[in-house]
Design a protein around this motif. Structure first.
Motif, PDB file in Angstrom:
ATOM      1  N   PHE A  74       0.868  -1.168   0.000  1.00  0.00           N
ATOM      2  CA  PHE A  74       0.000   0.000   0.000  1.00  0.00           C
ATOM      3  C   PHE A  74       0.904   1.217   0.000  1.00  0.00           C
ATOM      4  O   PHE A  74       1.868   1.285   0.754  1.00  0.00           O
ATOM      5  N   GLY A  75       0.630   2.194  -0.878  1.00  0.00           N
ATOM      6  CA  GLY A  75       1.474   3.379  -0.902  1.00  0.00           C
ATOM      7  C   GLY A  75       1.165   4.297  -2.054  1.00  0.00           C
ATOM      8  O   GLY A  75       0.038   4.371  -2.532  1.00  0.00           O
ATOM      9  N   LYS A 107       3.398  16.492  -8.816  1.00  0.00           N
ATOM     10  CA  LYS A 107       2.264  16.861  -9.672  1.00  0.00           C
ATOM     11  C   LYS A 107       1.493  15.652 -10.180  1.00  0.00           C
ATOM     12  O   LYS A 107       0.275  15.626 -10.138  1.00  0.00           O
ATOM     13  N   TYR A 108       2.193  14.639 -10.640  1.00  0.00           N
ATOM     14  CA  TYR A 108       1.539  13.449 -11.178  1.00  0.00           C
ATOM     15  C   TYR A 108       1.811  12.288 -10.235  1.00  0.00           C
ATOM     16  O   TYR A 108       2.862  11.664 -10.287  1.00  0.00           O
ATOM     17  N   VAL A 109       0.864  12.013  -9.371  1.00  0.00           N
ATOM     18  CA  VAL A 109       1.029  10.975  -8.364  1.00  0.00           C
ATOM     19  C   VAL A 109      -0.308  10.294  -8.113  1.00  0.00           C
ATOM     20  O   VAL A 109      -1.353  10.929  -8.132  1.00  0.00           O
ATOM     21  N   PHE A 110      -0.255   8.983  -7.963  1.00  0.00           N
ATOM     22  CA  PHE A 110      -1.414   8.219  -7.522  1.00  0.00           C
ATOM     23  C   PHE A 110      -1.212   8.000  -6.026  1.00  0.00           C
ATOM     24  O   PHE A 110      -0.301   7.283  -5.617  1.00  0.00           O
ATOM     25  N   LEU A 111      -2.040   8.605  -5.198  1.00  0.00           N
ATOM     26  CA  LEU A 111      -1.881   8.540  -3.750  1.00  0.00           C
ATOM     27  C   LEU A 111      -2.730   7.429  -3.144  1.00  0.00           C
ATOM     28  O   LEU A 111      -3.848   7.175  -3.586  1.00  0.00           O
ATOM     29  N   SER A 112      -2.203   6.819  -2.118  1.00  0.00           N
ATOM     30  CA  SER A 112      -2.902   5.804  -1.322  1.00  0.00           C
ATOM     31  C   SER A 112      -3.471   4.682  -2.185  1.00  0.00           C
ATOM     32  O   SER A 112      -4.666   4.422  -2.190  1.00  0.00           O
ATOM     33  N   VAL A 113      -2.598   4.014  -2.911  1.00  0.00           N
ATOM     34  CA  VAL A 113      -2.995   2.940  -3.817  1.00  0.00           C
ATOM     35  C   VAL A 113      -2.801   1.595  -3.113  1.00  0.00           C
ATOM     36  O   VAL A 113      -1.760   1.357  -2.504  1.00  0.00           O
ATOM     37  N   GLU A 114      -3.789   0.735  -3.217  1.00  0.00           N
ATOM     38  CA  GLU A 114      -3.688  -0.614  -2.661  1.00  0.00           C
ATOM     39  C   GLU A 114      -3.201  -1.575  -3.739  1.00  0.00           C
ATOM     40  O   GLU A 114      -3.405  -1.345  -4.923  1.00  0.00           O
ATOM     41  N   HIS A 115      -2.572  -2.660  -3.327  1.00  0.00           N
ATOM     42  CA  HIS A 115      -2.113  -3.730  -4.210  1.00  0.00           C
ATOM     43  C   HIS A 115      -1.174  -3.218  -5.314  1.00  0.00           C
ATOM     44  O   HIS A 115      -1.344  -3.531  -6.485  1.00  0.00           O
ATOM     45  N   ILE A 116      -0.180  -2.435  -4.899  1.00  0.00           N
ATOM     46  CA  ILE A 116       0.786  -1.908  -5.861  1.00  0.00           C
ATOM     47  C   ILE A 116       1.560  -3.033  -6.536  1.00  0.00           C
ATOM     48  O   ILE A 116       1.956  -2.915  -7.697  1.00  0.00           O
ATOM     49  N   ASP A 117       1.739  -4.149  -5.836  1.00  0.00           N
ATOM     50  CA  ASP A 117       2.486  -5.266  -6.408  1.00  0.00           C
ATOM     51  C   ASP A 117       1.838  -5.811  -7.670  1.00  0.00           C
ATOM     52  O   ASP A 117       2.504  -6.401  -8.512  1.00  0.00           O
ATOM     53  N   GLU A 118       0.548  -5.593  -7.842  1.00  0.00           N
ATOM     54  CA  GLU A 118      -0.144  -6.027  -9.057  1.00  0.00           C
ATOM     55  C   GLU A 118       0.004  -5.014 -10.190  1.00  0.00           C
ATOM     56  O   GLU A 118      -0.194  -5.348 -11.354  1.00  0.00           O
ATOM     57  N   GLU A 125       5.914  -3.664 -18.257  1.00  0.00           N
ATOM     58  CA  GLU A 125       5.503  -4.041 -19.611  1.00  0.00           C
ATOM     59  C   GLU A 125       5.404  -2.828 -20.525  1.00  0.00           C
ATOM     60  O   GLU A 125       5.636  -2.931 -21.729  1.00  0.00           O
ATOM     61  N   LEU A 126       5.064  -1.672 -19.956  1.00  0.00           N
ATOM     62  CA  LEU A 126       4.988  -0.439 -20.743  1.00  0.00           C
ATOM     63  C   LEU A 126       6.375   0.151 -21.002  1.00  0.00           C
ATOM     64  O   LEU A 126       6.500   1.162 -21.681  1.00  0.00           O
ATOM     65  N   GLY A 127       7.416  -0.452 -20.459  1.00  0.00           N
ATOM     66  CA  GLY A 127       8.783  -0.001 -20.708  1.00  0.00           C
ATOM     67  C   GLY A 127       9.228   1.134 -19.815  1.00  0.00           C
ATOM     68  O   GLY A 127      10.195   1.829 -20.139  1.00  0.00           O
ATOM     69  N   LEU A 128       8.578   1.337 -18.674  1.00  0.00           N
ATOM     70  CA  LEU A 128       8.953   2.409 -17.761  1.00  0.00           C
ATOM     71  C   LEU A 128       9.922   1.884 -16.712  1.00  0.00           C
ATOM     72  O   LEU A 128       9.813   0.752 -16.250  1.00  0.00           O
ATOM     73  N   LYS A 129      10.906   2.727 -16.338  1.00  0.00           N
ATOM     74  CA  LYS A 129      11.854   2.382 -15.297  1.00  0.00           C
ATOM     75  C   LYS A 129      11.170   2.541 -13.939  1.00  0.00           C
ATOM     76  O   LYS A 129      10.643   3.611 -13.630  1.00  0.00           O
ATOM     77  N   VAL A 130      11.153   1.478 -13.131  1.00  0.00           N
ATOM     78  CA  VAL A 130      10.453   1.482 -11.849  1.00  0.00           C
ATOM     79  C   VAL A 130      11.476   1.459 -10.704  1.00  0.00           C
ATOM     80  O   VAL A 130      12.334   0.588 -10.664  1.00  0.00           O
ATOM     81  N   ASN A 131      11.359   2.449  -9.790  1.00  0.00           N
ATOM     82  CA  ASN A 131      12.187   2.493  -8.586  1.00  0.00           C
ATOM     83  C   ASN A 131      11.269   2.281  -7.378  1.00  0.00           C
ATOM     84  O   ASN A 131      10.297   3.005  -7.218  1.00  0.00           O
ATOM     85  N   LYS A 132      11.587   1.271  -6.561  1.00  0.00           N
ATOM     86  CA  LYS A 132      10.758   0.967  -5.399  1.00  0.00           C
ATOM     87  C   LYS A 132      11.459   1.395  -4.124  1.00  0.00           C
ATOM     88  O   LYS A 132      12.651   1.191  -3.959  1.00  0.00           O
ATOM     89  N   THR A 133      10.679   2.008  -3.228  1.00  0.00           N
ATOM     90  CA  THR A 133      11.160   2.392  -1.914  1.00  0.00           C
ATOM     91  C   THR A 133      10.177   1.856  -0.879  1.00  0.00           C
ATOM     92  O   THR A 133       8.982   2.116  -0.992  1.00  0.00           O
ATOM     93  N   PHE A 134      10.696   1.122   0.105  1.00  0.00           N
ATOM     94  CA  PHE A 134       9.842   0.600   1.162  1.00  0.00           C
ATOM     95  C   PHE A 134       9.958   1.503   2.383  1.00  0.00           C
ATOM     96  O   PHE A 134      11.030   1.991   2.712  1.00  0.00           O
ATOM     97  N   TYR A 135       8.845   1.742   3.035  1.00  0.00           N
ATOM     98  CA  TYR A 135       8.871   2.526   4.284  1.00  0.00           C
ATOM     99  C   TYR A 135       8.186   1.772   5.378  1.00  0.00           C
ATOM    100  O   TYR A 135       7.506   0.824   5.198  1.00  0.00           O
TER     101      TYR A 135
END
Length: 135
Positions: A74-75, A107-118, A125-135
């Motif tokens: 969740f994040g 500016k462009y953020v999806f806030l409080s999203v559940e099931h981010i792992d999905e 798949e869309l070819g975007l670079k993903v950086n994950k941070t755990f808190y």
């Protein structure tokens, strides 16, 4: 003079209460009324009741996706570079001509999203670079 101090104290208490509590209550109602869409061309933030698009960004404009999540997946999902609270040297409010303080929100953020792992495999798949941070 004491009435001036009393009024000043009431104003400061109200401002502190707003920043500590009411601002987040207003944010909750905004989040409750928004929904997020991901298409093969853009990301969209829209309002549930009126179906109006508030903001959108084309996928080719996104260089990275920063995901802040907890152990329950969740994040927040931030499209682009996250805003740093200390800002840059050219921020309007700076301390001793060094680093500034940044009060802008992402500016462009999806806030409080559940099931981010999905959702993460979709970005990959869309070819975007993903950086994950755990808190």
């Amino acid at each position: 003079m004491s009435s001036f101090l009393f009024i000043f104290a009431i104003i400061m208490f109200g401002a502190g209460l707003y920043f500590a509590f009411f601002r987040w209550v207003l944010r909750y109602f905004d989040l409750k009324n928004d929904y997020y869409l991901i298409t093969n061309q853009r990301i969209i933030i829209a309002e549930k009741s009126s179906k109006d698009i508030w903001k959108y960004k084309k996928l080719e404009e996104i260089d990275q996706v920063n995901i802040e999540l907890n152990n329950r997946f969740f994040g927040n999902i931030i499209f682009g570079e996250p805003e740093n609270i200390f800002g840059k040297n050219d921020e309007p409010f700076s301390l001793f001509k060094r680093r500034g303080i940044n009060f802008d929100e992402d500016k462009y953020v999806f806030l409080s999203v559940e099931h981010i792992d999905e959702i993460i495999p979709l970005f990959e798949e869309l070819g975007l670079k993903v950086n994950k941070t755990f808190y």
